[in-house]
Design a protein around this motif. Sequence first.
Motif, PDB file in Angstrom:
ATOM      1  N   ASP A 244     -12.985 -18.518   4.790  1.00 53.49           N
ATOM      2  CA  ASP A 244     -13.243 -18.225   6.204  1.00 53.49           C
ATOM      3  C   ASP A 244     -14.647 -18.678   6.598  1.00 53.49           C
ATOM      4  N   GLN A 245     -15.624 -18.318   5.759  1.00 54.42           N
ATOM      5  CA  GLN A 245     -17.018 -18.661   6.053  1.00 54.42           C
ATOM      6  C   GLN A 245     -17.189 -20.174   6.185  1.00 54.42           C
TER       7      GLN A 245
ATOM      8  N   GLU B 207       0.831  -1.189   0.000  1.00 52.91           N
ATOM      9  CA  GLU B 207       0.000   0.000   0.000  1.00 52.91           C
ATOM     10  C   GLU B 207       0.875   1.252   0.000  1.00 52.91           C
TER      11      GLU B 207
ATOM     12  N   ASP C  74      -0.675  -4.772 -11.718  1.00 50.42           N
ATOM     13  CA  ASP C  74      -1.056  -3.401 -11.376  1.00 50.42           C
ATOM     14  C   ASP C  74       0.066  -2.409 -11.667  1.00 50.42           C
ATOM     15  N   LEU C  75       1.282  -2.806 -11.337  1.00 48.60           N
ATOM     16  CA  LEU C  75       2.398  -1.851 -11.416  1.00 48.60           C
ATOM     17  C   LEU C  75       2.876  -1.621 -12.844  1.00 48.60           C
TER      18      LEU C  75
ATOM     19  N   GLN D 119      -6.050  -8.818  -6.535  1.00 51.35           N
ATOM     20  CA  GLN D 119      -6.243  -8.758  -5.080  1.00 51.35           C
ATOM     21  C   GLN D 119      -7.710  -8.880  -4.675  1.00 51.35           C
ATOM     22  N   GLU D 120      -8.619  -8.375  -5.523  1.00 46.22           N
ATOM     23  CA  GLU D 120     -10.033  -8.426  -5.161  1.00 46.22           C
ATOM     24  C   GLU D 120     -10.558  -9.859  -5.269  1.00 46.22           C
TER      25      GLU D 120
ATOM     26  N   LYS E 126     -17.179  -9.594 -10.974  1.00 47.44           N
ATOM     27  CA  LYS E 126     -15.877  -8.918 -10.930  1.00 47.44           C
ATOM     28  C   LYS E 126     -15.139  -9.054 -12.273  1.00 47.44           C
TER      29      LYS E 126
ATOM     30  N   ASP F 191     -12.421 -14.689   1.895  1.00 50.72           N
ATOM     31  CA  ASP F 191     -13.647 -14.470   2.671  1.00 50.72           C
ATOM     32  C   ASP F 191     -14.509 -15.732   2.662  1.00 50.72           C
TER      33      ASP F 191
ATOM     34  N   PHE G 221      -8.704 -12.434  -4.844  1.00 51.46           N
ATOM     35  CA  PHE G 221      -8.073 -13.074  -3.689  1.00 51.46           C
ATOM     36  C   PHE G 221      -8.933 -12.892  -2.443  1.00 51.46           C
ATOM     37  N   LYS G 222      -9.469 -11.669  -2.271  1.00 53.12           N
ATOM     38  CA  LYS G 222     -10.288 -11.416  -1.088  1.00 53.12           C
ATOM     39  C   LYS G 222     -11.619 -12.157  -1.162  1.00 53.12           C
TER      40      LYS G 222
ATOM     41  N   VAL H 214       2.610   1.696  -3.458  1.00 55.26           N
ATOM     42  CA  VAL H 214       1.694   2.201  -4.481  1.00 55.26           C
ATOM     43  C   VAL H 214       1.441   3.697  -4.279  1.00 55.26           C
TER      44      VAL H 214
ATOM     45  N   GLU I  89     -22.209 -18.935  -4.810  1.00 53.46           N
ATOM     46  CA  GLU I  89     -21.935 -17.559  -4.423  1.00 53.46           C
ATOM     47  C   GLU I  89     -20.612 -17.072  -5.035  1.00 53.46           C
TER      48      GLU I  89
ATOM     49  N   GLN J 208      -1.412   0.674 -17.127  1.00 55.89           N
ATOM     50  CA  GLN J 208      -1.450   1.810 -18.041  1.00 55.89           C
ATOM     51  C   GLN J 208      -0.290   2.782 -17.826  1.00 55.89           C
TER      52      GLN J 208
END
Lengths: 311, 447
Positions: free
Chosen positions: B418-419, B94, B118-119, B407-408, B441, B415, B410-411, B97, B433, B122
């Motif tokens: 975990d559930q 973070e 990401d890095l 990363q999204e 996404k 998540d 991945f989350k 970036v 789900e 563009q």
Amino acid sequence: MNSKSLEPFKNVSRRPRINRKNYQYIGLLYITPWLLGFLILDLYPLTASFYYSFTDFALFASPKIIGLENYKNMFSHDLNFWQSVNVTLLWVLIAVPLKLSAALMVALLLNRKTKHINFYRSLYYLPSIFAGSVAVSILWRFLFMSKGLINQVIGVLNLGPIDWLGNPKLALYTVSLVNVWQFGTSMVLFLAGLKQIPSELYEAGKIDGAGHFQKFRSITLPLLTPIILFNLIMQSINAFQDFTTPFTITQGGPAKATYLFSMLIYDNGFRFFKMGYASALSWIMFTFIIILTTFVFKSSHYWAHYEDGGK
Amino acid sequence: MKRKRRIFAFNLVIILLLIASLIAGCSNKPGTSDTSSPSNADSGAVKKDVKLRFSWWGAQERNKATLDAIDLYMKKNPHVKIEAEYMDYNGYYEKLVAQLTGGTAPDIFQVVDRWYFDLAGQKPFLLDLGTQKDIDFSKLDPDFMKTQLFKGKMLGFPSGLQGGVLLYNKDFFKRFNIPEDTVWTWDNLIEWGQKVHQMDKNAYLFSTDSDELDNFLRSYQKQLTGNQWVKDDYTLGWTKADMVKMLSFIKNLFGQNATEPMEKAVLYKNKSNENPAWINGNLGMQFKFISTISNYLKVGGHNLGVAPLPVGPGMKDTGVYTGSNVTISINANTKYPEEAAKFVNWMHNDPEAISILGIARGIPATSNGREILLKENKIDPLISKAMDIALKTSSKVLPDNAISQNQELFKINTDMYDQIAFGKIGPDQAADELIKQYEAKLKTMKK
């Protein structure tokens, strides 16, 4: 204030040669750095974020206007949105009343004339100086780990061990304890409020045969309501925006049990680089806080007591 | 009147100065400004003084070794001053970036290849090291090199090799009569786990968390499908049936007590070497990346072994991840690309540097690096064995493509894991789900 203390000011205003207009400019000039600071560091980001909230802004590319898309997505597609709204509301409902009660209790204890009372007052204010400190949060985390101090202490009593931070049902309560512990600012305000209550009222109460609890309920509490109102508003606003402590302790886990709204904003902004979406989320939070504050203000007509009738 | 005017003028000057300093303070962007300045320090007879900033994350050993190496480099190249900026892994990305977009990023920094997406999007933030003649790639295995290219560019020098293995406690295996040569499968892992927990209520065969499960399941998915997690055309690399199978594995792992309850494991995410249950010998085995094994070797009184990842019938790929551990990249906006390149080259190819840095960033990716450290006994036999195991069964599909490493996504995965681990949702519903969230996404990513 008696008339004597006003004298120096009278002299100033009597000075004939000061050009009033000029005088005002100087004042404005003096506050220019702060004014600029406000414009550049507060107002500009605020307006910019409002603009970004209508864009798709990936941080690595220039923003693209997409209208209300971000706001629509938030309410319809983002599962984390409702999850974090629920968690945040629960957080505010737990943390703020607990913190205010703790602050009031300690203020009552410290509102007496004993030896070293100033030392104790400073002592109880200390945790608030550490507020938001990462080191304290980590320390708190250690206390509640599986082999942490708390579990060792209750282990002596043949209880536990309890997964304070690992159990999704408990984690939010555990973390809110840190928040409660940092009651210093509210306590100082309560203390000042307590000092303002005229001692005649207590004497009158005593003559009428009121006990400690009755005195507290009928004299202290009503006269403190303006302070309670102020603390309630300030602490609620703070609680809605809490980030550092809960994030350091749990990072929003386990299973998103402590995933506050601020963390949702952080994740979208700095992990997924969706700055536009994160801005939109921030504006929703801002609006929500304003609505809630207005509501508390309006409701205070019914419960906050002012000596002058609140006019 | 005159005096007043003088005071007014004085005030004005003071305030204008304040404003000027404020504006200067706000607009200063080191790193990106002045790209026109001469960058070739070699061209002159006298070498120009150069200041480079180098940032990385890591534990104490890596920090010390890197600082020592920097000192030596500065001694050998007095015209270069290198400022070290090191921190913990948490928040590093973070911060990087924010620095890159704000124009205050260091000249040289440590990254992992999954950030390239990401890095290097563009706005290209990373220098293509292939354009730097001072960097020697000849000691890297050509096949391995190919896996390190991103859109044909070499965006970082791979510092160390990485691989996934099972790390186990030999004494624990003895205690529960588990043969060390067991060929682990996704099924017998759970069967043995049940047995262990039945024999001792405080003991668990396995321990893991949702971050780790994400990598573990990617191996499982490669075996089941032989696909990337998300294919290059933005479609899913697995079917619902595959996902239900994988999620059922997680459900059974936790439901049958084959692994430590998530309530406890979650507290030691990314640092299970500090988990008291592991230290006390009540946990038997973990899925680990080889770069972390040295942390486990430091736990006293443990006798450790390594084994290949679980396998399944009819595997389409081994699913064993091998790749680079971390890479060292150069800021595309650095004032001194050549000087930065020289340092990066020195770090990885100079025998003295190799010796000082040791395995602070994993087993060196360069052949001479491995030779030197093996000769000096700087690679622990267990780590060396783990690397051999991983390389021998290396996946043909992993590492996943950049889309899969978003990363999204991945989350979304973690998540959901975990559930399931907390028993809040069943595998079938979770798979539905997951697919729904992925499709939403991926649609936005494809744009």
